[in-house]
Design an enzyme around this catalytic site. Structure first.
Site, PDB file in Angstrom:
ATOM      1  N   CYS A  86       0.814  -1.228   0.000  1.00 15.57           N
ATOM      2  CA  CYS A  86       0.000   0.000   0.000  1.00 15.57           C
ATOM      3  C   CYS A  86       0.844   1.273   0.000  1.00 15.57           C
ATOM      4  O   CYS A  86       0.341   2.347  -0.319  1.00 15.57           O
ATOM      5  CB  CYS A  86      -0.882   0.072   1.246  1.00 15.57           C
TER       6      CYS A  86
HETATM    7  O1  KQY Z   1      -4.318  -0.412   2.488  1.00 13.13           O
HETATM    8  C1  KQY Z   1      -4.179   0.601   1.862  1.00 13.13           C
HETATM    9  N1  KQY Z   1      -4.036   0.520   0.574  1.00 13.13           N
HETATM   10  C2  KQY Z   1      -4.222   1.923   2.448  1.00 13.13           C
HETATM   11  C3  KQY Z   1      -4.783   1.981   3.773  1.00 13.13           C
HETATM   12  C4  KQY Z   1      -4.994   3.385   4.171  1.00 13.13           C
HETATM   13  C5  KQY Z   1      -5.312   3.531   5.561  1.00 13.13           C
HETATM   14  C6  KQY Z   1      -5.429   4.939   5.974  1.00 13.13           C
HETATM   15  N2  KQY Z   1      -5.555   5.051   7.370  1.00 13.13           N
END
Ligand code: KQY
Length: 363
Positions: free
Chosen positions: A356
């Site tokens: 992420c």
């Molecule tokens: O898992 C993701 N792609 C991003 C998670 C974002 C979390 C923001 N608190």
């Protein structure tokens, strides 16, 4: 210079290559917001620096950082990691950055999706998100890469492609009401086909239990190579993840991909449930409009949220008995790569993981 094109990647014969194809480098953003990262982001900054350094063994890394953290980030990161100022609301480059597309003849362009913090005013995780929404364009301008502006709210973590005509997403995420409430499933699929230039979209029903992104695909499964997928798994039938992984397995093994192949699906057992501790929750500032961090909440931990880079794979570890088997299995499944693990609890506490916070720029 970078210009905004009025056509689509499909019309121009550009397509999104798979993550396992060669990269020119990796983009990341520096964590700092105190209502998401505990202790003003200090532990997360160390974890992000470790991820950046691990990737930099394999390919160039660029870290985007807000002005007030430039000096700190520059000092915490080794000199071979490029640090550039990019304003942002938080540090999820996978989700707010561009999706790069190529033409297979050396051409590179980028898709700039609309970003609304994983659900906008319906169930988004913070407000505002305007700086994040501008990140993709800034990255493309820095690289002098032409841009397609896609008429779709979408995060990079909600799609995986094999580079051979197949995209995998989850219905839980892309059909959630906080993103594109005016578009039908067919309408969303048409945009995916036009902007990723794929022939077939596979809709896995749901993502990981308690994932605050509403079920991003990149936390439950990923491509290892065309026709071969890794899936987060649990043998514990009483765990809420069991049903989710089992339905994903059944779906994936019953749907041919764009090339007519039956997918080979490898199960990677998840870590034991990871709950936020009192100390961890107390370190996060409360803020109106931001998802609170409560002690005892289960985090959406998965080894699948790893990143493939040139000759390597960077895998999260959680100080859990399942860490070593996950690493060993992934090393066997990725024999041409060096698999390295990075402690990732501090990234998980922010709501995501290594995949992420990274975005590949293809060669
Ligand atoms: O898992 C993701 N792609 C991003 C998670 C974002 C979390 C923001 N608190």
């Amino acid at each position: 210079m970078s210009q905004t094109l009025q056509s689509t990647p499909r019309a121009d014969s550009f397509f999104m290559p798979a993550e396992f194809e060669p990269h020119a480098g990796t983009w990341m953003l520096w964590p700092q917001r105190p209502d998401n990262w505990r202790l003003g982001g200090k532990p997360a900054q160390k974890a992000f620096a470790a991820v950046a350094s691990a990737i930099a063994q394999f390919e160039p890394v660029t870290m985007g950082v807000k002005t007030d953290q430039y000096s700190n980030a520059r000092q915490m990161l080794p000199s071979h990691i490029r640090v550039v100022e990019i304003a942002n609301n938080d540090s999820w480059l996978r989700d707010c950055g561009p999706t790069f597309v190529v033409d297979g003849k050396g051409g590179l362009r980028g898709v700039d999706w609309s970003f609304n913090a994983w659900g906008g005013l319906f169930n988004g995780l913070y407000f505002p998100w305007d700086l994040d929404d501008a990140v993709a364009q800034k990255v493309l301008e820095i690289e002098r890469v032409d841009r397609y502006k896609a008429p779709l709210v979408l995060e990079g973590g909600s799609i995986h492609v094999d580079g051979e005509g197949t995209c995998i997403t989850t219905a839980e995420c892309l059909l959630s009401p906080g993103r594109n409430p005016d578009l039908s499933k067919d309408g969303i699929e048409a945009h995916l086909k036009n902007y990723l230039n794929v022939e077939k979209v596979l809709w896995v029903p749901r993502g990981v239990f308690h994932d605050e992104t509403t079920g991003h695909v990149d936390n439950i499964l990923c491509y290892l190579r065309p026709g071969v997928v890794a899936l987060t798994w649990t043998d514990d039938k009483s765990d809420p993840q069991y049903e989710r992984s089992a339905e994903a397995y059944d779906y994936l093994t019953s749907q041919p991909d764009a090339k007519g192949r039956k997918l080979e699906v490898h199960k990677i057992h998840q870590p034991n449930p990871i709950l936020i501790t009192d100390e961890e929750a107390e370190g996060v500032d409360a803020a109106d409009g931001t998802l609170p961090r409560e002690a005892g909440d289960r985090m959406a931990a998965s080894y699948i949220n790893f990143y493939l880079c040139n000759g390597g794979a960077v895998i999260p570890s959680f100080d859990d008995p399942h860490d070593a088997p996950a690493l060993e299995t992934l090393q066997k499944l990725l024999p041409d790569r060096r698999v390295v693990s990075v402690p990732a609890r501090e990234i998980l506490l922010g709501g995501g993981n290594i995949h992420c916070i990274t975005q590949q720029q293809p060669k």
